[in-house]
Scaffold this motif. Structure first.
Motif, short mmCIF file in Angstrom:
data_model
loop_
_atom_site.label_atom_id
_atom_site.label_comp_id
_atom_site.label_asym_id
_atom_site.label_seq_id
_atom_site.Cartn_x
_atom_site.Cartn_y
_atom_site.Cartn_z
N MET A 110 0.84 -1.18 0.00
CA MET A 110 0.00 0.00 0.00
C MET A 110 0.88 1.24 0.00
O MET A 110 1.94 1.27 0.61
CB MET A 110 -0.89 0.01 1.24
N THR A 111 0.41 2.27 -0.67
CA THR A 111 1.13 3.52 -0.72
C THR A 111 0.22 4.64 -0.25
O THR A 111 -1.00 4.58 -0.38
CB THR A 111 1.62 3.84 -2.15
N LEU A 112 0.83 5.67 0.30
CA LEU A 112 0.09 6.84 0.77
C LEU A 112 0.13 7.88 -0.34
O LEU A 112 1.20 8.32 -0.75
CB LEU A 112 0.72 7.37 2.05
N VAL A 113 -1.05 8.27 -0.83
CA VAL A 113 -1.15 9.18 -1.96
C VAL A 113 -1.78 10.50 -1.51
O VAL A 113 -2.78 10.50 -0.79
CB VAL A 113 -1.99 8.55 -3.09
N ALA A 114 -1.21 11.62 -1.95
CA ALA A 114 -1.73 12.94 -1.61
C ALA A 114 -3.02 13.21 -2.37
O ALA A 114 -3.12 12.95 -3.56
CB ALA A 114 -0.70 14.02 -1.94
N MET A 115 -4.02 13.73 -1.67
CA MET A 115 -5.29 14.08 -2.28
C MET A 115 -5.32 15.56 -2.67
O MET A 115 -6.15 15.97 -3.47
CB MET A 115 -6.45 13.78 -1.32
N ARG A 116 -4.45 16.35 -2.08
CA ARG A 116 -4.31 17.78 -2.37
C ARG A 116 -2.84 18.13 -2.18
O ARG A 116 -2.08 17.32 -1.65
CB ARG A 116 -5.22 18.61 -1.47
N PRO A 117 -2.41 19.32 -2.60
CA PRO A 117 -0.99 19.69 -2.43
C PRO A 117 -0.56 19.66 -0.97
O PRO A 117 -1.27 20.12 -0.09
CB PRO A 117 -0.91 21.10 -3.00
N VAL A 118 0.61 19.06 -0.72
CA VAL A 118 1.14 18.92 0.64
C VAL A 118 2.60 19.39 0.64
O VAL A 118 3.38 18.97 -0.22
CB VAL A 118 1.08 17.44 1.11
N LEU A 119 2.94 20.27 1.60
CA LEU A 119 4.32 20.70 1.78
C LEU A 119 4.86 19.96 3.00
O LEU A 119 4.33 20.08 4.10
CB LEU A 119 4.40 22.21 2.01
N TYR A 120 5.91 19.16 2.80
CA TYR A 120 6.48 18.38 3.90
C TYR A 120 7.99 18.33 3.74
O TYR A 120 8.50 17.96 2.68
CB TYR A 120 5.90 16.96 3.90
N LEU A 121 8.72 18.74 4.76
CA LEU A 121 10.18 18.76 4.78
C LEU A 121 10.75 19.50 3.56
O LEU A 121 11.61 19.00 2.84
CB LEU A 121 10.75 17.34 4.85
N ALA A 122 10.21 20.69 3.30
CA ALA A 122 10.66 21.56 2.21
C ALA A 122 10.49 20.93 0.83
O ALA A 122 11.21 21.27 -0.10
CB ALA A 122 12.10 22.00 2.43
N HIS A 123 9.54 20.03 0.70
CA HIS A 123 9.24 19.43 -0.61
C HIS A 123 7.75 19.53 -0.85
O HIS A 123 6.94 19.17 0.01
CB HIS A 123 9.69 17.96 -0.64
N GLN A 124 7.38 20.06 -2.03
CA GLN A 124 5.97 20.22 -2.38
C GLN A 124 5.49 18.99 -3.13
O GLN A 124 6.01 18.65 -4.19
CB GLN A 124 5.79 21.47 -3.26
N TYR A 125 4.50 18.30 -2.57
CA TYR A 125 3.89 17.14 -3.20
C TYR A 125 2.57 17.58 -3.82
O TYR A 125 1.77 18.25 -3.17
CB TYR A 125 3.64 16.03 -2.19
N SER A 126 2.34 17.23 -5.07
CA SER A 126 1.09 17.56 -5.75
C SER A 126 0.06 16.47 -5.49
O SER A 126 0.40 15.38 -5.03
CB SER A 126 1.33 17.68 -7.26
#
Length: 95
Positions: free
Chosen positions: A1-17
């Motif tokens: 299983m993987t954790l997928v972003a549903m909205r933009p997330v900023l975590y540890l100076a990295h922007q996940y779309s």
């Protein structure tokens, strides 16, 4: 299983779309994202068959001028395909 972003997330100076895979190294952040609806668990599709890749086709005719020879019609000004001119696997690698 993987954790997928549903909205933009900023975590540890990295922007996940939205749709990007999020890191699961911090259980507190993982729980917070799930509780807020910012992420969701997604099942891995390990048994899914990958789609075949499209093969490239030339968009135009081969360059050269058509001419007649003893062996028939051929393109003039084109380097002939002979076994001695074929590429080898190690030709493009640098030492």
């Amino acid at each position: 299983m993987t954790l997928v972003a549903m909205r933009p997330v900023l975590y540890l100076a990295h922007q996940y779309s939205a749709g990007d895979e999020l890191p699961v190294n911090n259980p507190e952040m993982t729980a917070a994202w799930l509780e807020a609806g910012s992420a969701m668990w997604k099942e891995d599709a390990t048994d899914a068959v990958p789609a075949p890749k499209a093969k490239a086709r030339p968009a135009a005719a081969e360059p050269g001028k058509e001419g007649r020879t003893d062996s028939g019609t051929e393109l003039q000004g084109k380097v002939p395909k002979t076994p001695g001119r074929q590429k080898t696997k190690s030709a493009g690698k640098k030492a």
